[in-house]
Design a protein around this motif. Sequence first.
Motif, PDB file in Angstrom:
ATOM      1  N   SER A  13      -2.854  -1.182  -2.860  1.00  0.00           N
ATOM      2  CA  SER A  13      -2.020  -0.043  -2.485  1.00  0.00           C
ATOM      3  C   SER A  13      -2.019   0.197  -0.979  1.00  0.00           C
ATOM      4  N   PHE A  14      -2.583  -0.722  -0.226  1.00  0.00           N
ATOM      5  CA  PHE A  14      -2.731  -0.478   1.203  1.00  0.00           C
ATOM      6  C   PHE A  14      -2.780  -1.812   1.924  1.00  0.00           C
ATOM      7  N   GLN A  17      -0.274  -3.918   8.632  1.00  0.00           N
ATOM      8  CA  GLN A  17       1.050  -4.521   8.766  1.00  0.00           C
ATOM      9  C   GLN A  17       1.329  -4.887  10.211  1.00  0.00           C
ATOM     10  N   ALA A  37      -6.939   4.780   7.343  1.00  0.00           N
ATOM     11  CA  ALA A  37      -5.778   4.301   8.102  1.00  0.00           C
ATOM     12  C   ALA A  37      -5.820   2.782   8.276  1.00  0.00           C
ATOM     13  N   GLY A  38      -7.003   2.194   8.135  1.00  0.00           N
ATOM     14  CA  GLY A  38      -7.114   0.739   8.285  1.00  0.00           C
ATOM     15  C   GLY A  38      -7.957   0.314   9.473  1.00  0.00           C
ATOM     16  N   GLU A 204      -1.962   4.285  12.111  1.00  0.00           N
ATOM     17  CA  GLU A 204      -1.528   5.193  11.036  1.00  0.00           C
ATOM     18  C   GLU A 204      -1.016   4.341   9.890  1.00  0.00           C
ATOM     19  N   ASN A 205      -1.567   4.551   8.705  1.00  0.00           N
ATOM     20  CA  ASN A 205      -1.158   3.805   7.496  1.00  0.00           C
ATOM     21  C   ASN A 205      -1.048   2.298   7.731  1.00  0.00           C
ATOM     22  N   GLY A 206      -2.053   1.730   8.372  1.00  0.00           N
ATOM     23  CA  GLY A 206      -2.084   0.275   8.550  1.00  0.00           C
ATOM     24  C   GLY A 206      -1.211  -0.254   9.671  1.00  0.00           C
ATOM     25  N   ARG A 207      -0.604   0.629  10.457  1.00  0.00           N
ATOM     26  CA  ARG A 207       0.235   0.173  11.584  1.00  0.00           C
ATOM     27  C   ARG A 207      -0.275   0.782  12.870  1.00  0.00           C
TER      28      ARG A 207
END
Lengths: 353, 262
Positions: A13-14, A17, A37-38, A204-207
Motif C-alpha cells: 500500500s506504499f 516513487q 512518509a518513506g 511526503e507519501n514516498g515522494r
Amino acid sequence: MLEIEKISVRFNSFGLQDVSLKVEQGDYLALLGVSGAGKTVILEVLAGLLKPQSGRILLHGNDITSLKIQQRRIGLVYQDLSLFPHLNVEKNIAYPLRNKKFSKKEVQSRIKELAKQTGIPHLLKRYPGTLSGGEAQRVALARTLASDPEILLLDEPLANLDVKLKSGLRGLLQQINRSGKTIIHVTHEYMEVATLANKVAVIENGRLVQTGTPESVFRHPESEFVAHFSGVKNIFPCRIEGNGNNNGLKKATLGKACEILFVGNEEVGSGFVIVSQEDIILSEGPLDTSAVNQLHGFIREVYLSGSAMEVVVSAGVDFVVAVSRKSFEKMNLKPEKPIWLNFKASSVKFIKN
Amino acid sequence: MLKNWRLGLVFLFLSGLILLFIVAPLLGMFLQTSGDQYLETIADAEVRRSIRLTLLASLAGTVLFGIAAIPLSYILARKEFFLKGLVNGLVDLPVVIPHSAAGIALLGIVSRGTLLGKAGEAAGIQFVGGVGGIVLAMSFVSIPFLINAARDGFAGVPSRLEKAALNLGASPWRVFFTISLPLARRSIYTGLVMMWARGLSEFGAVVIIAYHPMVAPVLIWERFASFGLAYARPVAAVFVAVCLAVFVVMRLLSKKQIHARN
C-alpha cells in the motif's frame, strides 16, 4: 558524491516513487517527513537492506545499487540503535573492526579513539541493557564510525532524548560532520534540521517534494505540506478574484471577508497564503508605514513560546504573531484587547493549489 | 474481592492436583523401593550397562542430529517459502505418530537389505540390533523438540540486529555465528536438553529396531514382563533418579550461562 536516480520501491500500500537526490561530500542532509512518509525506506535502500525495483544509486560515480550490504561503506544507525545485547560496549564497537584485518593493538587503539570522540570511555565494559538513551545513542554512533563509512545514515537520532542530551548529541553530530563525514539524517522535527543540516529534502507519501538549503525551504515553501512542516503558523486557504487596488498587487480573500494584498502574477484561482509571524507588526492604531496590509481585530489569546510571546489575533481569520516579552508588557497585550496587524505585501507568500 | 479469593482457591486446588498427579507416582516408586534394593540394583552390571548406553546413545543422537537440525530451525524462523506450513507439520510428525510405528518405519529403511543398511554395514555401523539403530530411533522421536525450540529462539532474535551486523561489514557466516546463534543459544540449549531427555525415555521405537543391546527403558520392561513389578521398580527408580540428577545439573548450567551474559 552520492547520487540517487529515480529510485522506486513498491510495497502493498506504499512505496517510494522516483526519488532523486544529490548529496555532496561533507554535506549534512536532513530528510524531513512525517511518520510513514518513506524516510527510513530511503535509508534502507541506501544501506542495501532493501532492493529498489527501479532506479540506481551512484557513489563517487560507481553504481552501487546491487552491491552487497557489507561492501557499500554506508553506515546506518537505526532509530532503535540495534546494539548487540550480548556484547559489551567495547565489543560492540570492536565488531566492525574485526571484519577488517586489524591487529589486536590497532583494534584497541581505534576503540579508545572512538570512545574518546563520542564521550563514552567510561562505558566500555557496560552492556547495552544498562545504558541510558543518550549513552546508547553515542555507543551506536561509535560502532558505526568504527566501520569507517563514507556516508553516515541516522534514523531519528535525537528522538526520545531530553533537551540536555539532545544538545550534547547535536554537538557531537556537528563535530562528526565537520571532520568531513557526509551525514544523512532522518527526522520529523524541522527544528533539528534548522540547527544541523546544510541541505534539506522534504518527503511526503514516498515522494521528495522540495529540496534545498534549510533557509530556502523554510522561507519559501513550495507546498502547503512543506509550509506546515516548517513551523509556519499563518497559512490560510484563499481565493484570488482579480487585482487589488494598488498597482501590481493581487488581492486574496481569506475566510469569509478578510482581504490581503500580495505580490504575484496569479489572476484568479485558489491556493494558500503564508504570512511569517515574525513579519507582522502589532499596533494599537493604524500606522503610517509602507505596509499595505493593515487589519483590525482583537486578541483572542496569548501564550508563552520559548523566551518570547505568541499572540493570536482574530481579524476574520486567526493570525499568530510573535512579540518579545518587552513589547508584550509595554503594549499591555491581553485577551479581548482591540489591535491592528500590519505587514507588507512582499511578506505574503502565495502557494497555488 | 470475594470472587478473586474464590478464583485463587480454585486455581490453587487444581494446580495442586496436577502437581500431585505428576509427583505422586514417582514419589511412590522411590518410597516403595528399599535401601537394599537400591544398592543391589546399582551393583547390577546389566543395569549399569543399560543406563550408560541409554545416556550415551541419546547424547550421541543429540549431538549428531542437533548440529544438522539447527540450520533447518533457522530457515523455518527466518525464511518464507512455498509449503512452509507443510514443512513445519513434517517436523512435528515424529511426536504425533505412535512410536512403535516410528520404529517399524525406521526398520524399513535401515534393515539389512536396504541402501542405508548396506551403507551402515560397509561402514561398520549396525542399525538393526545395534547401537546405531538405537541412536537413530532416539533421534527420530526427539528431534522435533530441538527444532521447535531453536526455531522459536531464532525467531526471537530481531532481524534488525542481523541487518545491523551486515551493515557493519560482517559476512552472512559471521552474522550467523556471532549474532543469531549466540542470541538464540538459550532456546537452543533448552531444545538440546529436551531432545536428549526425550531420547533417554524412548522405548517404542528403540525396542523394534534393537531389543539388544538393552537400553534402560527396554530393560525395565523386560524385568517387568519376566519377573514382575517388584523386580522392575528398583531399576526404574534408579534410572529415573539418574535422569533427574542429570536434568537438574543441566538446568543449573543453563542458569549459570544466562547470569554470565547479563
